[in-house]
Motif scaffolding. Structure first.
Motif, PDB file in Angstrom:
ATOM      1  N   ALA A  12       0.830  -1.207   0.000  1.00  0.00           N
ATOM      2  CA  ALA A  12       0.000   0.000   0.000  1.00  0.00           C
ATOM      3  C   ALA A  12       0.864   1.256   0.000  1.00  0.00           C
ATOM      4  CB  ALA A  12      -0.934  -0.005   1.214  1.00  0.00           C
ATOM      5  N   GLU A  41     -11.010   5.895  -5.967  1.00  0.00           N
ATOM      6  CA  GLU A  41     -11.282   4.726  -5.114  1.00  0.00           C
ATOM      7  C   GLU A  41     -10.002   3.964  -4.804  1.00  0.00           C
ATOM      8  OE1 GLU A  41     -14.007   0.638  -5.092  1.00  0.00           O
ATOM      9  OE2 GLU A  41     -14.077   2.011  -6.802  1.00  0.00           O
ATOM     10  N   SER A  42      -9.119   3.845  -5.801  1.00  0.00           N
ATOM     11  CA  SER A  42      -7.854   3.151  -5.600  1.00  0.00           C
ATOM     12  C   SER A  42      -6.993   3.858  -4.564  1.00  0.00           C
ATOM     13  CB  SER A  42      -7.098   3.043  -6.931  1.00  0.00           C
ATOM     14  OG  SER A  42      -5.831   2.458  -6.742  1.00  0.00           O
ATOM     15  N   ASN A  45      -8.463   3.358  -1.086  1.00  0.00           N
ATOM     16  CA  ASN A  45      -8.216   1.992  -0.605  1.00  0.00           C
ATOM     17  C   ASN A  45      -6.797   1.840  -0.073  1.00  0.00           C
ATOM     18  OD1 ASN A  45     -10.789   1.022  -1.114  1.00  0.00           O
ATOM     19  ND2 ASN A  45     -10.296   0.301  -3.168  1.00  0.00           N
ATOM     20  N   GLN A  46      -5.833   2.486  -0.735  1.00  0.00           N
ATOM     21  CA  GLN A  46      -4.447   2.402  -0.264  1.00  0.00           C
ATOM     22  C   GLN A  46      -4.312   3.071   1.107  1.00  0.00           C
ATOM     23  OE1 GLN A  46      -2.937   0.260  -2.006  1.00  0.00           O
ATOM     24  NE2 GLN A  46      -4.593   0.482  -3.500  1.00  0.00           N
ATOM     25  N   LYS A  48      -6.717   3.471   3.318  1.00  0.00           N
ATOM     26  CA  LYS A  48      -7.408   2.628   4.299  1.00  0.00           C
ATOM     27  C   LYS A  48      -6.569   1.413   4.677  1.00  0.00           C
ATOM     28  CE  LYS A  48     -12.210   3.849   3.228  1.00  0.00           C
ATOM     29  NZ  LYS A  48     -13.501   3.372   2.688  1.00  0.00           N
ATOM     30  N   THR A  49      -5.905   0.821   3.688  1.00  0.00           N
ATOM     31  CA  THR A  49      -5.053  -0.341   3.965  1.00  0.00           C
ATOM     32  C   THR A  49      -3.905   0.035   4.886  1.00  0.00           C
ATOM     33  OG1 THR A  49      -5.576  -1.372   1.833  1.00  0.00           O
ATOM     34  CG2 THR A  49      -3.568  -2.114   2.939  1.00  0.00           C
ATOM     35  N   SER A  52      -5.344   0.557   8.380  1.00  0.00           N
ATOM     36  CA  SER A  52      -5.731  -0.712   8.992  1.00  0.00           C
ATOM     37  C   SER A  52      -4.516  -1.507   9.448  1.00  0.00           C
ATOM     38  CB  SER A  52      -6.545  -1.529   7.988  1.00  0.00           C
ATOM     39  OG  SER A  52      -6.848  -2.808   8.514  1.00  0.00           O
ATOM     40  N   GLU A  72      -7.008  11.268   3.248  1.00  0.00           N
ATOM     41  CA  GLU A  72      -8.183  10.548   2.745  1.00  0.00           C
ATOM     42  C   GLU A  72      -9.336  11.517   2.481  1.00  0.00           C
ATOM     43  OE1 GLU A  72     -11.194   6.871   3.999  1.00  0.00           O
ATOM     44  OE2 GLU A  72      -9.545   7.468   5.335  1.00  0.00           O
ATOM     45  N   LYS A  76     -11.236  12.158  -1.145  1.00  0.00           N
ATOM     46  CA  LYS A  76     -12.662  11.864  -1.306  1.00  0.00           C
ATOM     47  C   LYS A  76     -13.416  12.998  -1.994  1.00  0.00           C
ATOM     48  CE  LYS A  76     -13.474   8.558   2.451  1.00  0.00           C
ATOM     49  NZ  LYS A  76     -14.115   8.333   3.777  1.00  0.00           N
TER      50      LYS A  76
END
Length: 268
Positions: A12, A41-42, A45-46, A48-49, A52, A72, A76
């Motif tokens: 990520a 979106e990609s 996602n990075q 968020k990864t 997380s 983020e 958005k």
């Protein structure tokens, strides 16, 4: 201690760095990239990864997560690409500052197998018949994986003690009540006496008589060079010595487990 699986975080982070490079080189003065829903979106996602995985690994302080939230949020809303580059750069600097206070040890493939033990280290029969040793056996693998050879030997000797207790139970010898009776010397004497009573030496041609004689002889042979030495500060085990002891203890436990469980069943 944390179990670190850094692959997702690394991937990520690399993708986020790639996005940063793309925006810096091609996105200046244009918002074309962030009008692409798939691209937005990609990127999200990075982020968020990364959040997380850092949360799972308990890495990073408040400042790192605030930097990720700002990044983020701006992605958005399809915000200015120069600001996104700035936020990515800010996040990377803060992350490096945070990680400078971390100390990470890694395991080789062999060490990882010892640490996680997808298969029982002493075999399935020992695992099934001596379930009380699950913790000890797991600790043997973990200690060997982490280079704690003397600690691994300590857990191996505890396994042998469980085997000795099972042998005594199999012979109908009551568990010791007083702490002073729980030493190897007394236990071995009782096993020897009961073996002699049941199967006089002249008659031990085979069967349980010969088997229990071997069980006793092996434990007695290991009492001084291994068990007693491990209990004193003067002695330490090298990795090679601990691995040699592992083979001895594993073989012995397998032999005992093939005859009985931890409660000494079936009885002799």
């Amino acid at each position: 201690m944390l179990e670190l699986k850094l692959k997702k975080l690394l991937i990520a982070s690399e993708m986020l760095s790639s996005a940063n490079y793309t925006l810096e080189r091609f996105g200046s003065g244009s918002d074309g990239f962030l009008n692409d829903d798939h691209y937005v979106e990609s990127l999200i996602n990075q982020v968020k990864t990364i959040r997380s995985e850092m949360d799972n690994l308990q890495m990073g302080g408040v400042s790192v997560f605030l930097a990720l939230e700002r990044l983020e949020g701006h992605i958005k809303v399809g915000g200015n690409q120069r600001l996104i580059v700035q936020y990515i750069t800010e996040f990377k600097k803060i992350l490096l500052d945070e990680l400078s206070g971390s100390y990470v040890l890694t395991l080789s493939r062999l060490e990882q197998r010892l640490f996680t033990q997808s298969e029982p280290l002493f075999g399935k029969e020992v695992a099934n018949n001596f379930q009380s040793l699950t913790y000890e056996i797991e600790e043997i693998g973990k200690c060997l994986a982490l280079g704690r050879s003397t600690a691994a030997a300590f857990h191996m000797l505890r396994c042998l003690e469980a085997a000795m207790r099972a042998i005594a139970r199999c012979l109908g010898i009551p568990d010791p009540i007083k702490g002073t009776d729980r030493n190897w010397g007394n236990a071995l004497k009782e096993i020897s006496t009961e073996t002699e009573n049941r199967w006089p030496k002249a008659t031990r041609i085979g069967g349980d008589g010969a088997l229990f004689e071997r069980f006793h002889a092996t434990l007695k042979a290991m009492a001084n060079p291994y068990r007693n030495a491990t209990m004193h500060l003067e002695d330490k085990y090298t990795e090679e010595e601990a691995r040699s002891l592992l083979e001895i203890v594993r073989g012995y436990l397998r032999s005992v487990a093939a005859r009985m469980d931890q409660d000494g069943n079936p009885k002799a």
